[in-house]
Design a protein around this motif. Sequence first.
Motif, PDB file in Angstrom:
ATOM      1  N   ASN A 228      11.595  10.247  11.910  1.00 37.78           N
ATOM      2  CA  ASN A 228      11.783  11.623  12.405  1.00 37.78           C
ATOM      3  C   ASN A 228      12.003  11.691  13.908  1.00 37.78           C
ATOM      4  O   ASN A 228      12.022  12.787  14.475  1.00 37.78           O
ATOM      5  N   LYS A 229      12.176  10.543  14.554  1.00 37.36           N
ATOM      6  CA  LYS A 229      12.351  10.535  15.998  1.00 37.36           C
ATOM      7  C   LYS A 229      13.788  10.179  16.367  1.00 37.36           C
ATOM      8  O   LYS A 229      14.280   9.110  16.014  1.00 37.36           O
ATOM      9  N   PRO A 230      14.485  11.053  17.115  1.00 31.02           N
ATOM     10  CA  PRO A 230      15.845  10.716  17.551  1.00 31.02           C
ATOM     11  C   PRO A 230      15.813   9.660  18.649  1.00 31.02           C
ATOM     12  O   PRO A 230      14.992   9.732  19.563  1.00 31.02           O
ATOM     13  N   VAL A 231      16.687   8.694  18.537  1.00 35.97           N
ATOM     14  CA  VAL A 231      16.747   7.599  19.509  1.00 35.97           C
ATOM     15  C   VAL A 231      17.962   7.743  20.422  1.00 35.97           C
ATOM     16  O   VAL A 231      17.886   7.500  21.624  1.00 35.97           O
ATOM     17  N   ALA A 232      19.099   8.123  19.851  1.00 38.26           N
ATOM     18  CA  ALA A 232      20.329   8.289  20.633  1.00 38.26           C
ATOM     19  C   ALA A 232      21.129   9.443  20.050  1.00 38.26           C
ATOM     20  O   ALA A 232      21.193   9.614  18.829  1.00 38.26           O
ATOM     21  N   VAL A 233      21.737  10.235  20.932  1.00 34.28           N
ATOM     22  CA  VAL A 233      22.605  11.342  20.523  1.00 34.28           C
ATOM     23  C   VAL A 233      23.953  11.146  21.197  1.00 34.28           C
ATOM     24  O   VAL A 233      24.047  11.138  22.437  1.00 34.28           O
ATOM     25  N   PRO A 255      30.932  17.641  32.201  1.00 29.66           N
ATOM     26  CA  PRO A 255      30.351  16.973  31.033  1.00 29.66           C
ATOM     27  C   PRO A 255      29.048  16.251  31.355  1.00 29.66           C
ATOM     28  O   PRO A 255      28.134  16.190  30.521  1.00 29.66           O
ATOM     29  N   GLY A 256      28.955  15.698  32.569  1.00 31.95           N
ATOM     30  CA  GLY A 256      27.717  15.031  32.963  1.00 31.95           C
ATOM     31  C   GLY A 256      26.560  16.000  33.093  1.00 31.95           C
ATOM     32  O   GLY A 256      25.413  15.672  32.756  1.00 31.95           O
ATOM     33  N   ILE A 257      26.852  17.205  33.593  1.00 32.02           N
ATOM     34  CA  ILE A 257      25.805  18.222  33.706  1.00 32.02           C
ATOM     35  C   ILE A 257      25.377  18.680  32.313  1.00 32.02           C
ATOM     36  O   ILE A 257      24.179  18.818  32.029  1.00 32.02           O
ATOM     37  N   ALA A 258      26.356  18.907  31.424  1.00 33.67           N
ATOM     38  CA  ALA A 258      26.035  19.315  30.051  1.00 33.67           C
ATOM     39  C   ALA A 258      25.197  18.242  29.353  1.00 33.67           C
ATOM     40  O   ALA A 258      24.218  18.553  28.659  1.00 33.67           O
ATOM     41  N   ARG A 259      25.560  17.003  29.552  1.00 34.32           N
ATOM     42  CA  ARG A 259      24.801  15.887  28.969  1.00 34.32           C
ATOM     43  C   ARG A 259      23.360  15.894  29.490  1.00 34.32           C
ATOM     44  O   ARG A 259      22.410  15.679  28.727  1.00 34.32           O
ATOM     45  N   PHE A 260      23.203  16.139  30.794  1.00 35.62           N
ATOM     46  CA  PHE A 260      21.866  16.171  31.398  1.00 35.62           C
ATOM     47  C   PHE A 260      21.045  17.333  30.846  1.00 35.62           C
ATOM     48  O   PHE A 260      19.835  17.194  30.592  1.00 35.62           O
ATOM     49  N   MET A 261      21.678  18.483  30.636  1.00 36.26           N
ATOM     50  CA  MET A 261      20.982  19.626  30.045  1.00 36.26           C
ATOM     51  C   MET A 261      20.443  19.273  28.666  1.00 36.26           C
ATOM     52  O   MET A 261      19.306  19.602  28.314  1.00 36.26           O
ATOM     53  N   ARG A 262      21.259  18.599  27.878  1.00 37.74           N
ATOM     54  CA  ARG A 262      20.833  18.215  26.539  1.00 37.74           C
ATOM     55  C   ARG A 262      19.759  17.124  26.594  1.00 37.74           C
ATOM     56  O   ARG A 262      18.883  17.067  25.738  1.00 37.74           O
ATOM     57  N   GLN A 263      19.838  16.259  27.602  1.00 35.66           N
ATOM     58  CA  GLN A 263      18.802  15.239  27.779  1.00 35.66           C
ATOM     59  C   GLN A 263      17.446  15.900  28.045  1.00 35.66           C
ATOM     60  O   GLN A 263      16.417  15.476  27.513  1.00 35.66           O
ATOM     61  N   LEU A 264      17.453  16.970  28.854  1.00 36.44           N
ATOM     62  CA  LEU A 264      16.219  17.691  29.128  1.00 36.44           C
ATOM     63  C   LEU A 264      15.703  18.402  27.886  1.00 36.44           C
ATOM     64  O   LEU A 264      14.486  18.499  27.671  1.00 36.44           O
ATOM     65  N   ALA A 265      16.615  18.900  27.063  1.00 40.97           N
ATOM     66  CA  ALA A 265      16.218  19.656  25.873  1.00 40.97           C
ATOM     67  C   ALA A 265      15.693  18.750  24.763  1.00 40.97           C
ATOM     68  O   ALA A 265      14.802  19.148  23.997  1.00 40.97           O
ATOM     69  N   VAL A 266      16.253  17.541  24.653  1.00 39.92           N
ATOM     70  CA  VAL A 266      15.836  16.580  23.614  1.00 39.92           C
ATOM     71  C   VAL A 266      15.519  15.271  24.334  1.00 39.92           C
ATOM     72  O   VAL A 266      16.304  14.318  24.309  1.00 39.92           O
ATOM     73  N   PRO A 267      14.359  15.189  24.994  1.00 38.98           N
ATOM     74  CA  PRO A 267      14.092  14.076  25.914  1.00 38.98           C
ATOM     75  C   PRO A 267      13.805  12.740  25.248  1.00 38.98           C
ATOM     76  O   PRO A 267      13.882  11.703  25.905  1.00 38.98           O
ATOM     77  N   ASP A 268      13.471  12.735  23.957  1.00 37.25           N
ATOM     78  CA  ASP A 268      13.145  11.464  23.299  1.00 37.25           C
ATOM     79  C   ASP A 268      14.368  10.583  23.082  1.00 37.25           C
ATOM     80  O   ASP A 268      14.231   9.367  22.914  1.00 37.25           O
ATOM     81  N   ARG A 307      24.321  23.900  19.578  1.00 37.48           N
ATOM     82  CA  ARG A 307      24.561  24.453  18.250  1.00 37.48           C
ATOM     83  C   ARG A 307      24.918  23.344  17.257  1.00 37.48           C
ATOM     84  O   ARG A 307      24.518  23.389  16.082  1.00 37.48           O
ATOM     85  N   ALA A 308      25.669  22.330  17.709  1.00 43.70           N
ATOM     86  CA  ALA A 308      25.958  21.188  16.833  1.00 43.70           C
ATOM     87  C   ALA A 308      24.674  20.437  16.492  1.00 43.70           C
ATOM     88  O   ALA A 308      24.483  19.997  15.350  1.00 43.70           O
ATOM     89  N   TRP A 309      23.786  20.282  17.482  1.00 45.25           N
ATOM     90  CA  TRP A 309      22.504  19.620  17.256  1.00 45.25           C
ATOM     91  C   TRP A 309      21.646  20.412  16.264  1.00 45.25           C
ATOM     92  O   TRP A 309      21.026  19.845  15.363  1.00 45.25           O
ATOM     93  N   ASP A 310      21.634  21.730  16.427  1.00 44.51           N
ATOM     94  CA  ASP A 310      20.832  22.586  15.536  1.00 44.51           C
ATOM     95  C   ASP A 310      21.337  22.510  14.091  1.00 44.51           C
ATOM     96  O   ASP A 310      20.561  22.726  13.150  1.00 44.51           O
ATOM     97  N   LEU A 311      22.617  22.209  13.913  1.00 44.19           N
ATOM     98  CA  LEU A 311      23.196  22.114  12.569  1.00 44.19           C
ATOM     99  C   LEU A 311      23.157  20.689  12.014  1.00 44.19           C
ATOM    100  O   LEU A 311      23.683  20.431  10.928  1.00 44.19           O
ATOM    101  N   THR A 312      22.547  19.775  12.758  1.00 41.76           N
ATOM    102  CA  THR A 312      22.528  18.371  12.354  1.00 41.76           C
ATOM    103  C   THR A 312      21.825  18.176  11.016  1.00 41.76           C
ATOM    104  O   THR A 312      20.752  18.724  10.774  1.00 41.76           O
ATOM    105  N   LYS A 313      22.459  17.368  10.174  1.00 40.00           N
ATOM    106  CA  LYS A 313      21.868  16.974   8.899  1.00 40.00           C
ATOM    107  C   LYS A 313      21.665  15.467   8.908  1.00 40.00           C
ATOM    108  O   LYS A 313      22.570  14.710   9.234  1.00 40.00           O
ATOM    109  N   GLN A 314      20.466  15.041   8.558  1.00 39.37           N
ATOM    110  CA  GLN A 314      20.126  13.623   8.562  1.00 39.37           C
ATOM    111  C   GLN A 314      20.348  13.005   7.179  1.00 39.37           C
ATOM    112  O   GLN A 314      20.177  13.658   6.150  1.00 39.37           O
ATOM    113  N   GLU A 315      20.726  11.723   7.202  1.00 44.72           N
ATOM    114  CA  GLU A 315      20.862  10.957   5.974  1.00 44.72           C
ATOM    115  C   GLU A 315      20.296   9.565   6.220  1.00 44.72           C
ATOM    116  O   GLU A 315      20.440   9.020   7.324  1.00 44.72           O
ATOM    117  N   PRO A 316      19.674   8.959   5.213  1.00 46.85           N
ATOM    118  CA  PRO A 316      19.220   7.568   5.365  1.00 46.85           C
ATOM    119  C   PRO A 316      20.415   6.647   5.596  1.00 46.85           C
ATOM    120  O   PRO A 316      21.521   6.909   5.104  1.00 46.85           O
TER     121      PRO A 316
END
Length: 456
Positions: A228-233, A255-268, A307-316
Amino acid sequence: MKINYITTFIRILITYVLVLHSFSSSAEPIQNTLKIATFDVDATPPIGSSLTYDPMVNNWDLGLRAKGIVILGSGQPIVMCSVDWIGISNDSQDEFKRIMAEAAGTIPSRVVVHAIHQHDAPASDLGAEKLLLKAGLNPIAFDGTYTRDLIKRLGLAISKSISTAVPLTHIGKGEAPVYQVASNRRILGPDGKAKASRTSATRDAALRAEPEGLIDPMVSVISFWTNNKPVAVLSYYASHPQSYYRTGIANPDFPGIARFMRQLAVPDALHIHFNGAGGNLTAGKYNDGAKENRLILAERLADGMKRAWDLTKQEPVKASSIEWNVESVTLKPAQGIEALEVKIKTETPVFVANNLSKLVWLRRLEAGKKIDLSCLTIGNVRILHLPGEPFVEYQLAAKAERPDLFVAVAGYGDYGMGYIGNAVAYAQGGYETGQASGVTAEAEEILMKAIRKLLL
């Protein structure tokens, strides 16, 4: 006698249990050998270095990064890297891949290195450096000193990351539209010919008023998980990444700023961004060059990523579901590249920075070297890796080829040949398919044949 029967039964039962345990113990590593490692290296050259177009006079709050992942446990390791540079070409591609492959314990054809194409950033072509030094000229933008330093540090970072790799158990996928960022840069007249190029910062209000044009509005987000832990996005979005540039201050732009914003939002998780097939796309419709627009564009891209992250579906994910395929192609060179050998002594440094890699690519082509396209398969996910500055038509065609799959596209691999238009664009004319392109209209048929094979 009865006791002997019981003893024999117990012995048989113990033997059966031990055999089962032996099978489960030997099978368990096969199921759990899939791992993922991440690496993140500072790719900001020192002050006083040459960026692609200007001397570097200062750093910005956010520096340039080289980020990536290593997938282990499904054949030889796979390495995917994205760098905040304008482009990495020819001999530099070879050297990046060689050192990174050695560090990961794999082969260069299972390594991809992509640039995001920010313009206040370095360019890299060790072949161009060699050519300029041979001609007695200052390599300026092609000085490979910092390239070699970054490659060495990437190798060390990859080796270290593998020692701390974690199990890869799931893959996630999600996509969402990005609003008011990308627009098509090629404006056609009533005769069907290109009449203008809507650059990244378009100050002409009439050009900004033109329709958005053909784009791929979607940002694709692919994530790698340990349970249940994200490693890379990994995010994929097609557009030139400039808001404003020629500042002499190295920075990763919006794009670098947007990437940094998402890094702060999903820090793991480590957030890694790839530019898609954005050769004929810019933010020009939504950007007049005002410096405030850098944040606005970043927020819009980050909003799409969220929004793409919020719609993410996981699969084994299993090792057996992962494949790596490569198609090597030979593209036909455009006419006039040979003339660059003379022009490097008479033209401006900006002209040389924009064009010399085409000459190096031609020489490599004449020596029999091909260009690799590759595709990572993970279940029903496909990540397609393309060279040059491909037009968005290639990305849209790849997605249309397999609508049953989740297809993401990374452009700006080997940057040597410059723009790669679709066939009709060469008849339409314009900057992108003129001198800025090192190939011809035949590129479409060659690339699409390779793309179709990779997406099978």
